[in-house]
Design a protein around this motif. Structure first.
Motif, PDB file in Angstrom:
ATOM      1  N   ALA A  35       0.836  -1.202   0.000  1.00  0.00           N
ATOM      2  CA  ALA A  35       0.000   0.000   0.000  1.00  0.00           C
ATOM      3  C   ALA A  35       0.865   1.244   0.000  1.00  0.00           C
ATOM      4  O   ALA A  35       2.020   1.226   0.442  1.00  0.00           O
ATOM      5  N   PHE A  37       0.701   4.939   1.648  1.00  0.00           N
ATOM      6  CA  PHE A  37       0.081   5.813   2.638  1.00  0.00           C
ATOM      7  C   PHE A  37       0.682   7.206   2.474  1.00  0.00           C
ATOM      8  O   PHE A  37       1.776   7.357   1.928  1.00  0.00           O
ATOM      9  N   GLU A  46      -2.899   8.391   6.043  1.00  0.00           N
ATOM     10  CA  GLU A  46      -4.044   7.990   5.214  1.00  0.00           C
ATOM     11  C   GLU A  46      -3.627   6.974   4.179  1.00  0.00           C
ATOM     12  O   GLU A  46      -2.637   7.184   3.463  1.00  0.00           O
ATOM     13  N   GLY A  47      -4.393   5.902   4.075  1.00  0.00           N
ATOM     14  CA  GLY A  47      -4.154   4.940   3.015  1.00  0.00           C
ATOM     15  C   GLY A  47      -4.628   5.503   1.692  1.00  0.00           C
ATOM     16  O   GLY A  47      -5.755   5.994   1.592  1.00  0.00           O
ATOM     17  N   GLU A  62      -7.260  -1.306  -4.584  1.00  0.00           N
ATOM     18  CA  GLU A  62      -8.146  -0.411  -3.843  1.00  0.00           C
ATOM     19  C   GLU A  62      -7.570   0.999  -3.883  1.00  0.00           C
ATOM     20  O   GLU A  62      -6.361   1.185  -3.914  1.00  0.00           O
ATOM     21  N   SER A  64      -8.343   5.106  -2.142  1.00  0.00           N
ATOM     22  CA  SER A  64      -9.154   5.975  -1.298  1.00  0.00           C
ATOM     23  C   SER A  64     -10.000   6.868  -2.200  1.00  0.00           C
ATOM     24  O   SER A  64      -9.645   7.119  -3.363  1.00  0.00           O
ATOM     25  N   SER A 107      -7.700  -5.341   6.893  1.00  0.00           N
ATOM     26  CA  SER A 107      -8.058  -4.203   6.062  1.00  0.00           C
ATOM     27  C   SER A 107      -6.845  -3.459   5.541  1.00  0.00           C
ATOM     28  O   SER A 107      -5.931  -3.129   6.295  1.00  0.00           O
ATOM     29  N   TRP A 108      -6.854  -3.139   4.264  1.00  0.00           N
ATOM     30  CA  TRP A 108      -5.708  -2.464   3.677  1.00  0.00           C
ATOM     31  C   TRP A 108      -5.532  -1.052   4.214  1.00  0.00           C
ATOM     32  O   TRP A 108      -4.447  -0.487   4.157  1.00  0.00           O
ATOM     33  N   ARG A 109      -6.602  -0.483   4.749  1.00  0.00           N
ATOM     34  CA  ARG A 109      -6.541   0.907   5.215  1.00  0.00           C
ATOM     35  C   ARG A 109      -5.866   1.039   6.577  1.00  0.00           C
ATOM     36  O   ARG A 109      -5.501   2.154   6.972  1.00  0.00           O
ATOM     37  N   SER A 111      -3.053   1.123   8.933  1.00  0.00           N
ATOM     38  CA  SER A 111      -1.590   1.184   8.907  1.00  0.00           C
ATOM     39  C   SER A 111      -0.969   0.243   9.929  1.00  0.00           C
ATOM     40  O   SER A 111       0.155  -0.228   9.733  1.00  0.00           O
TER      41      SER A 111
END
Length: 127
Positions: A35, A37, A46-47, A62, A64, A107-109, A111
């Motif tokens: 990911a 961020f 923030e992702g 994915e 944001s 969840s990928w979001r 961190s």
């Protein structure tokens, strides 16, 4: 242990583009993913975008809401690299951008689910 290193970034005018690259030192497991961020001064991390990395599996991607339609993430599994093309950049995209890798299905979001992080690369968008 996986080492992660970003490259790219820099300064650009609003509306411009930049490409970030992320190299991870070895293939991740079947749940692995990378990911991007970002964190601006005084704001939470923030992702921005995520992609799975197992080459035998079609990539799951994915974004944001803040970057959807402007940023594109893709991978080169032969090189253990992930890229982020950032287009139509806005001043609010200014931040330190981090690449992070995980080997779990959380969840990928989040961190906190990423044990492997790069040092970050600065992106500055002037208005």
């Amino acid at each position: 242990q996986v080492q992660v290193e970003e490259s790219g970034g820099g300064s650009v005018q609003a509306g411009g583009s930049l490409r970030l690259s992320c190299h991870y030192s070895k293939p991740l497991n079947f749940q692995g993913g990378v990911a991007w961020f970002r964190q601006a001064p005084g704001k939470e991390r923030e992702g921005v975008a995520f992609i799975t990395t197992k080459k035998e599996i079609t990539a799951a991607i994915e974004y944001s809401d803040s970057v959807k339609g402007r940023f594109t993430i893709w991978r080169d599994t032969a090189k253990n690299e992930v890229y982020l093309e950032m287009g139509n950049l806005k001043p609010e995209d200014t931040a330190m951008y981090f690449c992070a890798a995980k080997e779990n299905s959380y969840s990928w979001r989040g961190s906190r689910y990423y044990p492997y992080w790069g040092q970050g690369t600065q992106v500055t968008v002037a208005s």
